[in-house]
Scaffold this motif. Structure first.
Motif, PDB file in Angstrom:
ATOM      1  N   ARG A   1      22.741 -13.280   2.023  1.00 34.54           N
ATOM      2  CA  ARG A   1      22.364 -14.612   2.326  1.00 34.54           C
ATOM      3  C   ARG A   1      23.298 -15.439   1.223  1.00 34.54           C
ATOM      4  N   GLY A   2      24.554 -15.890   2.010  1.00 30.18           N
ATOM      5  CA  GLY A   2      25.658 -16.907   1.085  1.00 30.18           C
ATOM      6  C   GLY A   2      25.947 -16.514   0.042  1.00 30.18           C
ATOM      7  N   GLN A   3      26.466 -15.812  -0.478  1.00 24.98           N
ATOM      8  CA  GLN A   3      27.270 -15.319  -1.776  1.00 24.98           C
ATOM      9  C   GLN A   3      28.536 -15.252  -0.943  1.00 24.98           C
ATOM     10  N   PRO A   4      29.994 -15.700  -1.577  1.00 21.77           N
ATOM     11  CA  PRO A   4      31.154 -15.726  -0.865  1.00 21.77           C
ATOM     12  C   PRO A   4      31.646 -14.185  -1.114  1.00 21.77           C
ATOM     13  N   ALA A   5      31.040 -13.837  -2.757  1.00 16.32           N
ATOM     14  CA  ALA A   5      32.260 -12.917  -2.943  1.00 16.32           C
ATOM     15  C   ALA A   5      31.887 -11.683  -1.936  1.00 16.32           C
ATOM     16  N   ASP A   6      30.879 -10.617  -0.691  1.00 16.10           N
ATOM     17  CA  ASP A   6      31.011 -10.239   0.070  1.00 16.10           C
ATOM     18  C   ASP A   6      31.210 -10.747   1.602  1.00 16.10           C
ATOM     19  N   PHE A   7      32.674 -11.577   1.713  1.00 18.82           N
ATOM     20  CA  PHE A   7      33.203 -12.104   2.665  1.00 18.82           C
ATOM     21  C   PHE A   7      34.294 -11.190   3.248  1.00 18.82           C
ATOM     22  N   LYS A   8      34.424  -9.944   2.762  1.00 16.99           N
ATOM     23  CA  LYS A   8      35.947  -9.142   2.627  1.00 16.99           C
ATOM     24  C   LYS A   8      36.156  -8.447   4.184  1.00 16.99           C
ATOM     25  N   ASN A   9      34.854  -8.896   5.034  1.00 18.41           N
ATOM     26  CA  ASN A   9      35.550  -8.079   6.070  1.00 18.41           C
ATOM     27  C   ASN A   9      36.049  -7.945   7.060  1.00 18.41           C
ATOM     28  N   PRO A  10      36.960  -6.838   7.176  1.00 23.77           N
ATOM     29  CA  PRO A  10      38.087  -7.113   8.139  1.00 23.77           C
ATOM     30  C   PRO A  10      37.473  -8.686   9.962  1.00 23.77           C
ATOM     31  N   HIS A  11      36.600  -7.562  10.197  1.00 21.52           N
ATOM     32  CA  HIS A  11      35.648  -8.687  11.410  1.00 21.52           C
ATOM     33  C   HIS A  11      34.682  -9.091  10.724  1.00 21.52           C
ATOM     34  N   ASN A  12      33.661 -11.047  10.672  1.00 18.08           N
ATOM     35  CA  ASN A  12      33.417 -11.718  10.163  1.00 18.08           C
ATOM     36  C   ASN A  12      32.135 -11.558  10.505  1.00 18.08           C
ATOM     37  N   LEU A  13      32.293 -11.026  12.221  1.00 18.49           N
ATOM     38  CA  LEU A  13      30.826 -11.712  12.911  1.00 18.49           C
ATOM     39  C   LEU A  13      30.614  -9.944  13.773  1.00 18.49           C
ATOM     40  N   VAL A  14      29.432  -9.457  14.321  1.00 20.36           N
ATOM     41  CA  VAL A  14      28.786  -8.726  14.861  1.00 20.36           C
ATOM     42  C   VAL A  14      27.489  -9.244  15.995  1.00 20.36           C
ATOM     43  N   SER A  15      27.765  -8.959  17.052  1.00 19.10           N
ATOM     44  CA  SER A  15      26.717  -9.118  18.122  1.00 19.10           C
ATOM     45  C   SER A  15      26.825  -7.873  18.735  1.00 19.10           C
ATOM     46  N   CYS A  16      25.368  -7.465  19.363  1.00 21.18           N
ATOM     47  CA  CYS A  16      24.943  -6.233  19.622  1.00 21.18           C
ATOM     48  C   CYS A  16      22.913  -6.639  20.787  1.00 21.18           C
TER      49      CYS A  16
ATOM     50  N   PHE B   1      19.296   4.323  10.971  1.00 13.19           N
ATOM     51  CA  PHE B   1      20.591   3.723  10.625  1.00 13.19           C
ATOM     52  C   PHE B   1      20.969   4.593  10.845  1.00 13.19           C
ATOM     53  N   GLN B   2      22.548   4.324  11.486  1.00 19.58           N
ATOM     54  CA  GLN B   2      23.981   4.383  11.274  1.00 19.58           C
ATOM     55  C   GLN B   2      24.712   3.152  10.173  1.00 19.58           C
ATOM     56  N   VAL B   3      25.650   3.529   9.590  1.00 16.52           N
ATOM     57  CA  VAL B   3      26.500   2.658   9.309  1.00 16.52           C
ATOM     58  C   VAL B   3      28.207   3.338   9.820  1.00 16.52           C
ATOM     59  N   TYR B   4      28.605   2.592   9.991  1.00 13.27           N
ATOM     60  CA  TYR B   4      30.696   2.480  10.580  1.00 13.27           C
ATOM     61  C   TYR B   4      31.602   2.045   9.848  1.00 13.27           C
ATOM     62  N   ASP B   5      32.251   2.238   9.271  1.00 12.89           N
ATOM     63  CA  ASP B   5      33.201   1.728   8.928  1.00 12.89           C
ATOM     64  C   ASP B   5      34.219   0.710   9.479  1.00 12.89           C
ATOM     65  N   MET B   6      34.306  -1.073   9.229  1.00 12.52           N
ATOM     66  CA  MET B   6      34.303  -1.730  10.236  1.00 12.52           C
ATOM     67  C   MET B   6      35.485  -1.470  10.575  1.00 12.52           C
ATOM     68  N   ALA B   7      36.817  -1.228   9.808  1.00  9.87           N
ATOM     69  CA  ALA B   7      38.051  -1.153   9.915  1.00  9.87           C
ATOM     70  C   ALA B   7      38.380  -0.434  11.755  1.00  9.87           C
TER      71      ALA B   7
END
Length: 348
Positions: free
Chosen positions: A185-200, A249-255
């Protein structure tokens, strides 16, 4: 101190009208929650409700007959909330209380027909949306269509949309879109993903993107390990949390795009998921009439995930769930053809 929940600590408030049969049909925006009823967004404050007292729901007259297929909200620029509706005509951007329609995007008249047999019998509509900060620092909005296309446009401070660019990697209808910006919800401290958008999409395909600019989505990777549709997706640090229709629900490593853990949350179709904006907690609900809240020990392959709440809503099919309240720890739930709002209050 860890957040706790008690099934008996629930406020039940009658409300009208009831939600439409949509997945994830509840969104939090500032002090409000919003859900869709046919062509209208419906707005109420979960903080103002009382046990057994009719909730003050404001059904918004949109002065149009665009059928709503999706409701989402986003916080942009650290303080401005928007409510975004996906319809059979296109996209609408409203202010946080749905008092003013700020901008509207309609499908182009020359929108191409179905891109494959997956969409040959599918009506045209928008479903799935997320706010994202592009690599060049611009706030943008990405949304998807039933034809498998993605659209990306700059989201300006007044809620106006810049020119939209379109992108294609899916051949099935888009079901949901996620970003770290959207989840937090717009908190900038969490923008550290190797990819910044996901579509399903409806066939279970997950596509990872780099939103380079408001006119450039760069395809990064794809995951097609399951054919089960994705209902909701959230991004947190280097991880992606995927809720599938089958009830897990599943958890994936983004890298590495590798599956690191899975939890079976429900016995029937999962209808909605929400993730706390800063705590590693998710809430899910399903056709099995249950509401579940789980901890997510990310970084540990989610081993040790614990259930904080498992509440039954007898004879109901919940269709929307959202973290809300002063610290975003209360959980609001609505159900299809059920004129009641339930809010589970969080304890210390």
């Amino acid at each position: 101190m860890e957040t706790s929940y008690n099934e008996k600590e629930v406020v039940r408030s009658p409300m009208r009208p009831s939600p439409s049969p949509l997945c994830n049909n509840l969104a939090q925006a500032a002090g409000f929650v919003v859900y869709a009823h046919k062509c209208s967004p419906c707005v109420l404050s979960p903080l103002s409700i009382s046990q057994g007292v009719q909730a003050a729901v404001r059904r918004v007259d949109t002065e149009c007959e665009d059928l709503i297929y999706m409701v989402m909200s986003c916080l942009v620029g650290g303080g401005t909330w928007y409510v975004v509706l996906g319809t059979d005509a296109g996209l609408q951007v409203w202010d946080q209380g749905c008092s003013n329609l700020l901008s509207k995007w309609n499908f182009p008249e020359d929108e191409p027909g179905p891109v494959s047999h997956h969409t040959s019998n599918t009506a045209l509509f928008v479903r799935g949306a997320a706010a994202v900060v592009t690599r060049d620092g611009s706030p943008a909005l990405c949304w998807g269509s039933s034809r498998g296309k993605l659209y990306l446009a700059q989201l300006l401070e007044d809620g106006q949309l810049g020119p939209a660019s379109s992108f294609t990697n899916h051949i099935a209808p888009i079901t949901c879109i996620g970003s770290a910006y959207q989840t937090s919800r717009g908190q900038p401290a969490d923008f550290k993903n190797p990819h910044n958008l996901v579509s399903c999409d409806q066939e279970g395909l997950i596509t990872l993107w780099d939103a380079v600019s408001t006119s450039n989505l760069s395809l990064a990777n794809t995951i097609s390990q399951s054919s089960e549709p994705v209902v909701s997706v959230a991004l947190r640090r280097n991880y992606m949390i995927v809720a599938r229709l089958e009830g897990c629900f599943q958890v994936y490593d983004m890298a590495s795009c590798s599956l690191v853990g899975e939890v079976v949350s429900h016995s029937r179709f999962l209808t909605a998921m929400d993730m706390h904006p800063c705590k590693d907690i998710i809430a899910t609900t399903s056709e099995d009439a249950t509401v579940n809240v789980w901890t997510l020990p990310l970084g540990n392959g989610i081993k040790g995930s614990t259930n904080l709440l498992s509440a039954l809503w007898p004879n109901a099919m919940p269709t929307g769930i959202a973290f809300c309240g002063p610290s975003d720890c209360d959980i609001a739930v609505v159900a299809l053809d059920n004129e009641e709002l339930r809010v589970f209050r969080a304890g210390a």
